[in-house]
Design an enzyme around this catalytic site. Structure first.
Site, PDB file in Angstrom:
ATOM      1  N   SER A  80       0.957  -1.216  -0.072  1.00  0.00           N
ATOM      2  CA  SER A  80       0.056   0.084  -0.012  1.00  0.00           C
ATOM      3  C   SER A  80       0.981   1.205   0.100  1.00  0.00           C
ATOM      4  O   SER A  80       1.962   1.249   0.332  1.00  0.00           O
ATOM      5  CB  SER A  80      -0.876   0.024   1.286  1.00  0.00           C
ATOM      6  OG  SER A  80      -1.450   1.164   1.275  1.00  0.00           O
TER       7      SER A  80
ATOM      8  N   TYR B 232      -1.942  -0.316  10.408  1.00  0.00           N
ATOM      9  CA  TYR B 232      -2.124  -0.705   9.386  1.00  0.00           C
ATOM     10  C   TYR B 232      -0.897  -0.435   8.528  1.00  0.00           C
ATOM     11  O   TYR B 232      -0.319  -1.164   7.878  1.00  0.00           O
ATOM     12  CB  TYR B 232      -3.430  -0.163   8.583  1.00  0.00           C
ATOM     13  CG  TYR B 232      -3.346  -0.423   7.306  1.00  0.00           C
ATOM     14  CD1 TYR B 232      -3.905  -1.812   6.719  1.00  0.00           C
ATOM     15  CD2 TYR B 232      -3.390   0.308   6.312  1.00  0.00           C
ATOM     16  CE1 TYR B 232      -4.192  -2.015   5.594  1.00  0.00           C
ATOM     17  CE2 TYR B 232      -3.616   0.099   4.893  1.00  0.00           C
ATOM     18  CZ  TYR B 232      -3.898  -0.960   4.410  1.00  0.00           C
ATOM     19  OH  TYR B 232      -3.905  -1.381   3.056  1.00  0.00           O
TER      20      TYR B 232
HETATM   21  N1  LIG Z   1      -8.938  -0.990  -0.882  1.00  0.00           N
HETATM   22  C1  LIG Z   1      -7.778  -0.193  -0.749  1.00  0.00           C
HETATM   23  O1  LIG Z   1      -8.259   1.316  -0.443  1.00  0.00           O
HETATM   24  C2  LIG Z   1      -6.363  -0.591  -0.735  1.00  0.00           C
HETATM   25  C3  LIG Z   1      -5.349   0.122  -0.986  1.00  0.00           C
HETATM   26  C4  LIG Z   1      -3.964  -0.058  -0.915  1.00  0.00           C
HETATM   27  C5  LIG Z   1      -4.062  -1.429  -0.671  1.00  0.00           C
HETATM   28  N2  LIG Z   1      -4.845  -2.461  -0.425  1.00  0.00           N
HETATM   29  C6  LIG Z   1      -4.475  -3.754  -0.008  1.00  0.00           C
HETATM   30  O2  LIG Z   1      -5.155  -4.687  -0.960  1.00  0.00           O
HETATM   31  C7  LIG Z   1      -5.180  -6.108  -0.568  1.00  0.00           C
HETATM   32  C8  LIG Z   1      -6.612  -6.419  -0.811  1.00  0.00           C
HETATM   33  O3  LIG Z   1      -7.711  -5.451  -0.112  1.00  0.00           O
HETATM   34  P1  LIG Z   1      -9.050  -5.174  -0.903  1.00  0.00           P
HETATM   35  O4  LIG Z   1      -9.313  -3.692  -0.817  1.00  0.00           O
HETATM   36  O5  LIG Z   1      -9.264  -6.127  -1.938  1.00  0.00           O
HETATM   37  O6  LIG Z   1      -9.922  -5.639   0.633  1.00  0.00           O
HETATM   38  P2  LIG Z   1     -11.322  -6.615   0.769  1.00  0.00           P
HETATM   39  O7  LIG Z   1     -12.194  -6.217  -0.557  1.00  0.00           O
HETATM   40  O8  LIG Z   1     -11.611  -6.378   1.992  1.00  0.00           O
HETATM   41  O9  LIG Z   1     -10.655  -8.160   0.575  1.00  0.00           O
HETATM   42  C9  LIG Z   1      -9.781  -8.546   1.441  1.00  0.00           C
HETATM   43  C10 LIG Z   1      -9.576  -9.963   0.942  1.00  0.00           C
HETATM   44  O10 LIG Z   1      -8.624 -10.737   1.901  1.00  0.00           O
HETATM   45  C11 LIG Z   1      -9.213 -12.147   2.422  1.00  0.00           C
HETATM   46  N3  LIG Z   1      -8.869 -12.183   3.644  1.00  0.00           N
HETATM   47  C12 LIG Z   1      -8.876 -11.378   5.014  1.00  0.00           C
HETATM   48  N4  LIG Z   1      -8.608 -12.043   5.868  1.00  0.00           N
HETATM   49  C13 LIG Z   1      -8.304 -13.274   5.402  1.00  0.00           C
HETATM   50  C14 LIG Z   1      -7.855 -14.400   5.995  1.00  0.00           C
HETATM   51  N5  LIG Z   1      -7.319 -14.473   7.281  1.00  0.00           N
HETATM   52  N6  LIG Z   1      -7.248 -15.445   5.388  1.00  0.00           N
HETATM   53  C15 LIG Z   1      -7.470 -15.481   4.036  1.00  0.00           C
HETATM   54  N7  LIG Z   1      -7.993 -14.423   3.295  1.00  0.00           N
HETATM   55  C16 LIG Z   1      -8.318 -13.342   4.074  1.00  0.00           C
HETATM   56  C17 LIG Z   1     -10.687 -11.534   2.139  1.00  0.00           C
HETATM   57  O11 LIG Z   1     -11.314 -13.321   2.003  1.00  0.00           O
HETATM   58  P3  LIG Z   1     -12.343 -13.789   3.271  1.00  0.00           P
HETATM   59  O12 LIG Z   1     -12.834 -12.790   3.791  1.00  0.00           O
HETATM   60  O13 LIG Z   1     -13.082 -14.810   2.279  1.00  0.00           O
HETATM   61  O14 LIG Z   1     -11.236 -14.450   3.833  1.00  0.00           O
HETATM   62  C18 LIG Z   1     -10.829 -10.769   0.939  1.00  0.00           C
HETATM   63  O15 LIG Z   1     -10.913 -11.803  -0.167  1.00  0.00           O
HETATM   64  C19 LIG Z   1      -4.958  -5.815   1.039  1.00  0.00           C
HETATM   65  O16 LIG Z   1      -3.913  -6.307   1.411  1.00  0.00           O
HETATM   66  C20 LIG Z   1      -5.055  -4.236   1.359  1.00  0.00           C
HETATM   67  O17 LIG Z   1      -4.373  -3.820   2.415  1.00  0.00           O
HETATM   68  C21 LIG Z   1      -6.056  -1.928  -0.444  1.00  0.00           C
END
Ligand SMILES: NC(=O)c1ccc[n+]([C@@H]2O[C@H](COP(=O)([O-])OP(=O)(O)OC[C@H]3O[C@@H](n4cnc5c(N)ncnc54)[C@H](OP(=O)(O)O)[C@@H]3O)[C@@H](O)[C@H]2O)c1
Length: 231
Positions: A135, A148
């Site tokens: 991130s 975070y």
């Molecule tokens: N959205 C943003 O603004 C943003 C910005 C920068 C970076 N990121 C990074 O991008 C990545 C994905 O984020 P996103 O925005 O796509 O979030 P999201 O929509 O909340 O999806 C998170 C994913 O992680 C999985 N997950 C969470 N806990 C888990 C566990 N204990 N074991 C296995 N899977 C797990 C969830 O699946 P289940 O709940 O089914 O397990 C889900 O598929 C993260 O690393 C986040 O830090 C996001």
């Protein structure tokens, strides 16, 4: 499974960025989709199969080291995308030990468990790619983001060190650092139209994987062009 295609394992593939990465890679890669929510993984696998691709869902919690080892050790995957992540954004004094532990467990320890299970095979084969979805918070802290941001700084240090360890073995390590992305990650209820789309991050991952073998892009930073002005 379509054996002739290379295999990409994506964690957190059930929704958001991970799902977008799986769908973008599916026309050319066999997808191994990992998360905890079986129903969402099944619907992803169904969508990929309907489009003529191959997808194997794996229901596992990345924080459960022994379960990750059982599910992944000895598997041949050409690429692993460590994408699963959680964020609990609140002032530090309100952050509970459970909030802190959850972010460390998923965002840092999960990367250890998954990468540790798959990397030996890549080194043995002299080829592979470890991608980490970090991130922009991995280089700039923000109020409400102590834990975070700490996890995302941590994976940057992890990725750079691992890259220097395994590049000679033919294995690439890259970190993608997005700014705000419109997913269910941040449930503010506010307008998200200014944010990056999950598929923008997926396109960056595809770019990394399509680079010539001689070329290692170790870090991509990306952000929305026109975020709301801070008042
Ligand atoms: N959205 C943003 O603004 C943003 C910005 C920068 C970076 N990121 C990074 O991008 C990545 C994905 O984020 P996103 O925005 O796509 O979030 P999201 O929509 O909340 O999806 C998170 C994913 O992680 C999985 N997950 C969470 N806990 C888990 C566990 N204990 N074991 C296995 N899977 C797990 C969830 O699946 P289940 O709940 O089914 O397990 C889900 O598929 C993260 O690393 C986040 O830090 C996001």
């Amino acid at each position: 499974m379509t054996q002739s295609r290379p295999a990409a394992l994506i964690t957190g593939a059930s929704r958001g960025i991970g799902r977008a990465i799986a769908l973008r890679l599916a026309p050319r890669w066999t997808i191994v989709a990992l998360a905890r929510t079986a129903a969402e993984l099944e619907s992803l696998a169904e969508e990929i199969r309907t489009g003529g691709g191959a997808c194997e869902p794996i229901v596992v919690d990345v924080t459960d080291g022994p379960a990750v080892r059982r599910a992944l050790e000895g598997r041949h995957v050409d690429v692993v995308v460590n994408n699963a992540g959680v964020g609990v954004m609140k002032p530090f004094v309100e952050l509970t030990p459970e909030d802190w532990q959850l972010m460390m467990d998923v965002n840092v320890n999960g990367v250890y468990h998954v990468t540790h299970a798959l990397l030996p095979g890549m080194i043995r084969r002299g080829r592979g790619h470890v991608v980490i979805i970090g991130s922009i918070s991995g280089k700039s802290g923000f109020a409400g983001g102590t834990a975070y941001a700490a996890t995302k700084f941590a994976v940057n240090g992890f990725a750079e060190s691992l890259m220097l360890e395994v590049r000679d073995a033919g294995v690439k390590v890259s970190v993608v650092m997005p700014g705000s992305v419109a997913t269910s990650f941040s449930r503010t209820g506010r307008d998200q139209s200014w944010k990056l789309m999950a598929d923008d991050v997926a396109a960056a991952v595809e770019f990394l994987l399509d680079a010539p073998q001689r070329m290692l892009v170790d870090r991509i930073e990306m952000r929305p062009l026109n975020p709301p002005k801070k008042t």
